[in-house]
Design an enzyme around this catalytic site. Structure first.
Site, short mmCIF file in Angstrom:
data_model
loop_
_atom_site.label_atom_id
_atom_site.label_comp_id
_atom_site.label_asym_id
_atom_site.label_seq_id
_atom_site.Cartn_x
_atom_site.Cartn_y
_atom_site.Cartn_z
N LYS A 111 -11.32 -50.43 -49.12
CA LYS A 111 -12.23 -49.30 -49.29
C LYS A 111 -13.59 -49.70 -49.82
O LYS A 111 -14.57 -48.98 -49.63
CB LYS A 111 -11.60 -48.24 -50.21
CG LYS A 111 -10.44 -47.56 -49.54
CD LYS A 111 -10.06 -46.27 -50.21
CE LYS A 111 -8.99 -45.58 -49.35
NZ LYS A 111 -8.36 -44.47 -50.00
N LYS A 192 -2.75 -48.42 -39.65
CA LYS A 192 -2.01 -47.27 -40.21
C LYS A 192 -2.66 -45.94 -39.80
O LYS A 192 -3.89 -45.85 -39.74
CB LYS A 192 -2.06 -47.43 -41.74
CG LYS A 192 -1.27 -46.45 -42.52
CD LYS A 192 -1.57 -46.60 -44.02
CE LYS A 192 -2.86 -45.93 -44.40
NZ LYS A 192 -3.05 -45.68 -45.81
N LYS A 195 -5.84 -40.40 -42.79
CA LYS A 195 -6.67 -39.19 -42.77
C LYS A 195 -8.15 -39.53 -42.83
O LYS A 195 -9.00 -38.71 -42.53
CB LYS A 195 -6.28 -38.25 -43.91
CG LYS A 195 -6.21 -38.89 -45.28
CD LYS A 195 -5.56 -37.92 -46.27
CE LYS A 195 -4.85 -38.64 -47.39
NZ LYS A 195 -3.87 -37.86 -48.08
#
Ligand code: TYM
Length: 328
Positions: A111, A192, A195
């Site tokens: 991230k 993966k 969202k």
């Protein structure tokens, strides 16, 4: 009977990956255990989020928890920021965590990549997660595969605390299913399902309309062999669809492979789509009844009260162990 804790972030939509990897287990585990299921909104603010959107997401996730079958008579369902002890223990655990071990977390590395102004909250995120888990003397943490490393860190922190101060914390174990632990993106099945994917075709939201679900599965990336078999490495797209199909219907992957031996990808995808629609439609119907109901608030109020009683009692012990007390 074990003490169970888990949570989902109210950031963006709730995906089929969240459901099959985590929420479905939550429902199965609530009957015979002492389970806490949290809407971890303090984790959501580690990234910049519109305030009204966060409020809406929190309600939506609570309604989805209930619509999926979580029962407030059996499990404690609550919002993380309403039980203040989470943030407090989060700070205490941050003080015993090392920069090195936090920097090694793959989720943080992913991230923060290429972002010079990465928030400090994202860095200490795992100490707050450890606090969630350790605050309730949790024994089992049902999660998807991507949270395993965070639970290992939680165990390291618990052990360090227990050695440095008093034997205070119970050692939690991750509970990761064999199937469904890592539902993959529909557009890139080696990644993966997430969202935060910028391409909405990569994930199925639990609230996607049936026709949107059908379209997304129809356009899911597969391969050119035309054979329906389970091989994660060489056929990640078809294997992912087989896994989704199996978990949505309860039919084993082996049986599905036999059933589709002489079939083609088109028919197979259509059937996968119908299975997912059949799984989500009743959940969506219940969700719409709940989302604006006073019942939702009553359940979350009661959940907060129950969680708070346990959390405050345990926090007092942990504070004392660390010396955060005037009295010995
Ligand atoms: P979050 O909100 O990203 O995801 C919630 C749960 O869904 C699982 N999951 C998946 N499982 C299978 N396939 C996928 N594609 C997929 N995507 C997500 C996650 O593994 C997770 O179990 N840090 C946590 C939230 C958290 C938490 C906790 C969890 C905060 N405190 C304490 C357990 C205990 C997170 O970001 O989950």
């Amino acid at each position: 009977m074990a003490t169970i804790f888990s949570g989902i972030k109210p950031t963006g939509v709730v995906t089929l990956g969240n459901y099959l990897g985590a929420m479905k287990q939550f429902v199965d585990l609530q009957d015979d255990n002492n389970a806490y299921y949290c809407i971890v909104d303090l984790h959501s603010i580690t990234v910049q989020l519109d305030r009204v959107e966060l409020m809406n997401n929190t309600r939506k996730l609570a309604a989805l928890y209930l619509a999926s079958g979580l029962d407030p008579e059996k499990a404690t369902i609550f919002v993380q920021s309403e039980v203040k002890a989470h943030a407090q223990l989060g700070w205490m655990l941050t003080c015993i965590a090392g920069m090195g071990e936090l920097g090694r977390m793959t989720q943080y590395k992913d991230k923060s990549q290429g972002n010079e102004n990465v928030g400090a909250g994202l860095f200490v995120y795992p100490t707050l997660m450890a606090s969630d888990i350790l605050l309730y003397n949790t024994e089992l943490v049902p999660v998807g595969d991507d949270q395993k490393q965070h639970i290992e860190l939680t165990r390291d922190l618990a052990e360090r605390f227990n050695k440095r101060y008093y034997e205070t914390f119970t050692m939690p174990e991750p509970l990761i299913q064999k199937e469904g632990a890592r539902i993959m993106s529909l557009t890139n099945p080696v990644k993966k399902m997430s969202k935060s994917d910028t391409n909405a075709k990569g994930y199925i939201s639990m609230l996607d309309e049936p026709n949107v679900i059908r379209k997304k599965i129809k356009s899911a990336v597969t391969d050119s062999s035309g054979v329906i078999s389970f091989d994660r490495e060489n056929k990640p797209g078809i294997s992912n669809l087989l896994e989704i199909y199996s978990l949505s219907t309860g039919t084993s992957i082996d049986d599905l492979v036999k059933q589709y031996e002489n079939s083609n990808y088109g028919t197979f995808k259509q059937d996968v789509a119908e299975a997912v629609v059949a799984l989500l439609e009743p959940i969506q119907a219940r969700y719409h009844e709940l989302i604006d109901s006073p019942e939702l608030d009553e359940i979350l109020d009661a959940g907060r009260a129950k969680a708070e009683t346990v959390a405050n009692k345990n926090l007092a012990k942990i504070e004392k162990a660390m010396g955060l007390s005037r009295k010995r």
